[in-house]
Design a protein around this motif. Structure first.
Motif, PDB file in Angstrom:
ATOM      1  N   ARG A 432       0.805  -1.221   0.000  1.00 40.41           N
ATOM      2  CA  ARG A 432       0.000   0.000   0.000  1.00 40.41           C
ATOM      3  C   ARG A 432       0.838   1.270   0.000  1.00 40.41           C
ATOM      4  O   ARG A 432       0.349   2.329  -0.379  1.00 40.41           O
ATOM      5  N   THR A 433       2.063   1.186   0.407  1.00 39.53           N
ATOM      6  CA  THR A 433       2.942   2.360   0.391  1.00 39.53           C
ATOM      7  C   THR A 433       3.727   2.456  -0.909  1.00 39.53           C
ATOM      8  O   THR A 433       3.808   3.524  -1.532  1.00 39.53           O
ATOM      9  N   GLU A 434       4.288   1.338  -1.341  1.00 41.96           N
ATOM     10  CA  GLU A 434       5.169   1.354  -2.505  1.00 41.96           C
ATOM     11  C   GLU A 434       4.403   1.494  -3.813  1.00 41.96           C
ATOM     12  O   GLU A 434       4.901   2.115  -4.762  1.00 41.96           O
ATOM     13  N   SER A 435       3.202   0.947  -3.898  1.00 40.77           N
ATOM     14  CA  SER A 435       2.445   1.006  -5.159  1.00 40.77           C
ATOM     15  C   SER A 435       2.229   2.438  -5.632  1.00 40.77           C
ATOM     16  O   SER A 435       2.610   2.789  -6.757  1.00 40.77           O
ATOM     17  N   PRO A 436       1.606   3.322  -4.825  1.00 36.34           N
ATOM     18  CA  PRO A 436       1.437   4.698  -5.305  1.00 36.34           C
ATOM     19  C   PRO A 436       2.754   5.420  -5.516  1.00 36.34           C
ATOM     20  O   PRO A 436       2.866   6.276  -6.407  1.00 36.34           O
ATOM     21  N   HIS A 437       3.778   5.068  -4.718  1.00 37.96           N
ATOM     22  CA  HIS A 437       5.082   5.733  -4.879  1.00 37.96           C
ATOM     23  C   HIS A 437       5.697   5.422  -6.236  1.00 37.96           C
ATOM     24  O   HIS A 437       6.185   6.325  -6.931  1.00 37.96           O
ATOM     25  N   VAL A 438       5.701   4.151  -6.630  1.00 38.85           N
ATOM     26  CA  VAL A 438       6.328   3.757  -7.886  1.00 38.85           C
ATOM     27  C   VAL A 438       5.614   4.410  -9.073  1.00 38.85           C
ATOM     28  O   VAL A 438       6.265   4.940  -9.990  1.00 38.85           O
ATOM     29  N   VAL A 439       4.290   4.377  -9.077  1.00 33.12           N
ATOM     30  CA  VAL A 439       3.545   4.954 -10.195  1.00 33.12           C
ATOM     31  C   VAL A 439       3.788   6.458 -10.282  1.00 33.12           C
ATOM     32  O   VAL A 439       4.021   7.004 -11.372  1.00 33.12           O
ATOM     33  N   ALA A 440       3.757   7.134  -9.153  1.00 32.45           N
ATOM     34  CA  ALA A 440       3.971   8.585  -9.163  1.00 32.45           C
ATOM     35  C   ALA A 440       5.399   8.944  -9.536  1.00 32.45           C
ATOM     36  O   ALA A 440       5.636   9.865 -10.327  1.00 32.45           O
ATOM     37  N   ALA A 441       6.369   8.235  -8.990  1.00 37.61           N
ATOM     38  CA  ALA A 441       7.780   8.573  -9.233  1.00 37.61           C
ATOM     39  C   ALA A 441       8.154   8.395 -10.703  1.00 37.61           C
ATOM     40  O   ALA A 441       8.851   9.241 -11.284  1.00 37.61           O
ATOM     41  N   THR A 442       7.711   7.301 -11.307  1.00 31.56           N
ATOM     42  CA  THR A 442       8.074   7.052 -12.704  1.00 31.56           C
ATOM     43  C   THR A 442       7.387   8.029 -13.649  1.00 31.56           C
ATOM     44  O   THR A 442       8.027   8.573 -14.556  1.00 31.56           O
ATOM     45  N   THR A 443       6.113   8.268 -13.437  1.00 35.29           N
ATOM     46  CA  THR A 443       5.391   9.177 -14.340  1.00 35.29           C
ATOM     47  C   THR A 443       5.841  10.620 -14.141  1.00 35.29           C
ATOM     48  O   THR A 443       5.936  11.387 -15.104  1.00 35.29           O
ATOM     49  N   LEU A 444       6.153  10.987 -12.908  1.00 33.90           N
ATOM     50  CA  LEU A 444       6.618  12.353 -12.654  1.00 33.90           C
ATOM     51  C   LEU A 444       7.984  12.587 -13.293  1.00 33.90           C
ATOM     52  O   LEU A 444       8.239  13.657 -13.872  1.00 33.90           O
ATOM     53  N   ALA A 445       8.855  11.592 -13.218  1.00 33.04           N
ATOM     54  CA  ALA A 445      10.165  11.723 -13.858  1.00 33.04           C
ATOM     55  C   ALA A 445      10.010  11.918 -15.367  1.00 33.04           C
ATOM     56  O   ALA A 445      10.700  12.743 -15.980  1.00 33.04           O
ATOM     57  N   PHE A 446       9.089  11.164 -15.960  1.00 26.42           N
ATOM     58  CA  PHE A 446       8.852  11.285 -17.401  1.00 26.42           C
ATOM     59  C   PHE A 446       8.272  12.653 -17.744  1.00 26.42           C
ATOM     60  O   PHE A 446       8.741  13.324 -18.682  1.00 26.42           O
ATOM     61  N   LEU A 447       7.267  13.099 -17.008  1.00 26.55           N
ATOM     62  CA  LEU A 447       6.637  14.387 -17.301  1.00 26.55           C
ATOM     63  C   LEU A 447       7.625  15.534 -17.136  1.00 26.55           C
ATOM     64  O   LEU A 447       7.667  16.459 -17.960  1.00 26.55           O
ATOM     65  N   ASP A 448       8.417  15.486 -16.075  1.00 28.39           N
ATOM     66  CA  ASP A 448       9.408  16.546 -15.876  1.00 28.39           C
ATOM     67  C   ASP A 448      10.413  16.574 -17.024  1.00 28.39           C
ATOM     68  O   ASP A 448      10.870  17.647 -17.449  1.00 28.39           O
ATOM     69  N   SER A 449      10.746  15.405 -17.555  1.00 25.39           N
ATOM     70  CA  SER A 449      11.732  15.335 -18.628  1.00 25.39           C
ATOM     71  C   SER A 449      11.179  15.868 -19.937  1.00 25.39           C
ATOM     72  O   SER A 449      11.839  16.651 -20.623  1.00 25.39           O
ATOM     73  N   VAL A 450       9.964  15.455 -20.304  1.00 27.61           N
ATOM     74  CA  VAL A 450       9.463  15.783 -21.643  1.00 27.61           C
ATOM     75  C   VAL A 450       8.648  17.072 -21.681  1.00 27.61           C
ATOM     76  O   VAL A 450       8.555  17.721 -22.736  1.00 27.61           O
ATOM     77  N   LEU A 451       8.048  17.476 -20.548  1.00 24.47           N
ATOM     78  CA  LEU A 451       7.251  18.707 -20.548  1.00 24.47           C
ATOM     79  C   LEU A 451       7.995  19.885 -19.948  1.00 24.47           C
ATOM     80  O   LEU A 451       7.615  21.036 -20.175  1.00 24.47           O
ATOM     81  N   ARG A 452       9.047  19.602 -19.189  1.00 19.23           N
ATOM     82  CA  ARG A 452       9.788  20.683 -18.552  1.00 19.23           C
ATOM     83  C   ARG A 452      11.258  20.664 -18.911  1.00 19.23           C
ATOM     84  O   ARG A 452      12.066  21.363 -18.296  1.00 19.23           O
ATOM     85  N   ASN A 453      11.598  19.833 -19.898  1.00 19.38           N
ATOM     86  CA  ASN A 453      12.993  19.730 -20.343  1.00 19.38           C
ATOM     87  C   ASN A 453      13.926  19.479 -19.164  1.00 19.38           C
ATOM     88  O   ASN A 453      15.011  20.066 -19.056  1.00 19.38           O
ATOM     89  N   GLY A 454      13.464  18.610 -18.293  1.00 27.15           N
ATOM     90  CA  GLY A 454      14.259  18.310 -17.105  1.00 27.15           C
ATOM     91  C   GLY A 454      15.595  17.694 -17.479  1.00 27.15           C
ATOM     92  O   GLY A 454      15.693  16.890 -18.403  1.00 27.15           O
TER      93      GLY A 454
END
Length: 477
Positions: A432-454
């Motif tokens: 219950r702790t790791e599931s939301p963390h993994v989904v959020a961390a991976t998608t946030l890393a992708f969004l920051d990279s492609v939408l914010r030129n991270g």
């Protein structure tokens, strides 16, 4: 007294009821000098807490606790009333005590299996606000009804960066604007999977971290948009933990209810529209139906983006949305809809597919960078899934990523791990702790990279969470 204690899955009032019930069961086995005081104290606490539970809302998980205490109470109280009356021999009393103790123990086990969801605290710099909007498309007929005048309507819930609210500001209800709406949606979700609605009676009690209609964050910056389509029969709130995390990091998430597809959609006029999408059992026919439903969802995503682009000056988010940076996202059939929407509508600049089987025509090719998260592949996985998904990503003209997460199941990518039994076959084995963390961390890393030129190594970050495949456009031809 009614807020759920994280980790225990019980409120303080429920915990009092449980402990006093257990005391009534075991009091017969205490030393004689302590029995009277423990019986009176535990009986009084149990009676008062049980009455308060009935007033504030009794969850079904506490019913076996009440039953165990009620059965044990006469045997605990009778010696006080009858003075020195002969007690039942221990070898006759033991089975009854064990049975009552098992009933009481069933309560916390059931609360652990079907808890009131507790949402992870968002980790970003922004507080989170939320609001619900309803839009009707005058140019699209509603194909699920026979009325030629009926027009397609969608309900959208926004999560956005907000100013800090007072600590005692009411938090948003989960699954709906009100508890009544949340119960309607909860019962529809349960019915959609063939379960009795009472199993999920704790879910509508949950509160999230977002504050309804909170003021938009100061600073004047414009926020990228993330549009979200839920899974088949899913609802706009099914990824609330994920949406709140993204909003706390400076994104505006707009999640849609798709009427006649979502389990239940409550409109502003009070009407409730339930799902009308029914499979036939014939794979070819069902594939055709799924293609059609996916196309409707894709059009809903594009329509919602149009409405967000056209927010008038009186809207709190007017001028604060960066419509040049927009991700189409979704889970399951919603992920398929996100892929289709991006192919047809180049206003979308990125795509996230959360374990969605691609649907619809193969052409045109994807032009936007895409992240596809998939569950662990097993012999039971549809053998067409990975080849079909790989084909879509390989044909794309941007750099695309497919990340298979070990221990993930299809529902890992939703809020389901927060309130369903933690069985690997249902919600995966991440917990219950790791599931939301993994989904959020991976998608946030992708969004920051492609939408914010991270800056940074996106592939390196993603690969820490599972098996990563990268599809380079230069090698896709």
């Amino acid at each position: 007294m009614t807020d759920i204690i994280s980790g225990l899955n019980l409120s303080p009032l429920e915990l009092l009821t449980l402990l006093s019930a257990l005391a009534l069961v075991v009091v017969r086995w205490l030393p004689a000098a302590a029995r009277r005081h423990v019986t009176i104290a535990s009986g009084a606490v149990f009676l008062l807490s049980a009455i308060l539970l009935c007033v504030t809302g009794l969850r079904w998980q506490l019913l076996p606790v009440l039953a165990g205490a009620i059965v044990a109470a006469p045997f605990a109280v009778s010696p006080l009333v009858r003075g020195r009356a002969r007690r039942v021999r221990w070898w006759l009393a033991l089975p009854g005590s064990v049975a009552c103790a098992c009933l009481v123990a069933t309560g916390p086990v059931a609360a652990w299996a079907f808890p009131v969801p507790v949402f992870p605290e968002p980790t970003g710099d922004f507080a989170v606000g939320t609001r619900v909007l309803q839009w009707t498309d005058p140019d699209r007929p509603e194909t699920f009804t026979a009325d030629p005048q009926d027009r397609r309507t969608v309900v959208a819930q926004l999560w956005y960066p907000a100013r800090n609210s007072p600590a005692d500001a009411p938090r948003a209800q989960y699954l709906g604007r009100t508890e009544d709406e949340a119960r309607t949606v909860s019962e529809a979700l349960a019915g959609g999977v063939g379960l009795p609605g009472f199993l999920f009676d704790g879910v509508p009690l949950a509160r999230t971290h977002a504050v309804p209609d909170a003021a938009v964050a100061d600073g004047g910056q414009r926020f990228p948009i993330v549009l979200f389509s839920p899974g088949s029969s899913g609802v706009r709130t099914q990824n609330t933990a994920w949406a709140e995390e993204l909003a706390s990091h400076g994104y505006v998430v707009a999640a849609l209810d798709h009427p006649y597809d979502s389990a239940a959609v409550v409109l502003t006029d009070g009407r409730t529209i339930t799902s009308a999408t029914v499979s036939t059992g014939d794979r070819d026919k069902d594939d055709k139906l799924a293609d059609d439903w996916t196309a409707i969802r894709a059009a809903d995503l594009s329509f919602a983006l149009t409405r967000l682009e056209g927010l008038d000056g009186a809207d709190p988010l007017a001028g604060r949305l960066d419509t040049s940076r927009v991700a189409a996202t979704g889970h399951s059939m919603g992920g398929a809809a996100a892929l289709q929407a991006a192919k047809r509508d180049h206003r979308f600049t990125a795509v996230i597919d959360l374990d969605g089987y691609p649907r619809g025509p193969q052409s045109p090719d994807l032009n936007q960078p895409t992240l596809a998260l998939t569950q662990a592949i097993t012999p039971d996985t549809d053998p067409r899934y990975l080849p079909q998904l790989t084909d879509v990503l390989t044909r794309g003209t941007a750099k695309n990523y497919r990340l298979t997460i070990p221990g993930a199941a299809h529902l890992t990518f939703t809020d389901a791990p927060l309130y369903l039994p933690p069985l690997p076959s249902i919600v995966g084995s991440l917990g219950r702790t790791e599931s939301p963390h993994v989904v959020a961390a991976t998608t946030l890393a992708f969004l920051d990279s492609v939408l914010r030129n991270g800056s940074g190594d996106l592939a390196g970050t993603l690969s820490t969470y599972g098996e990563l495949s990268v599809y380079h456009p230069d090698n896709n031809r």
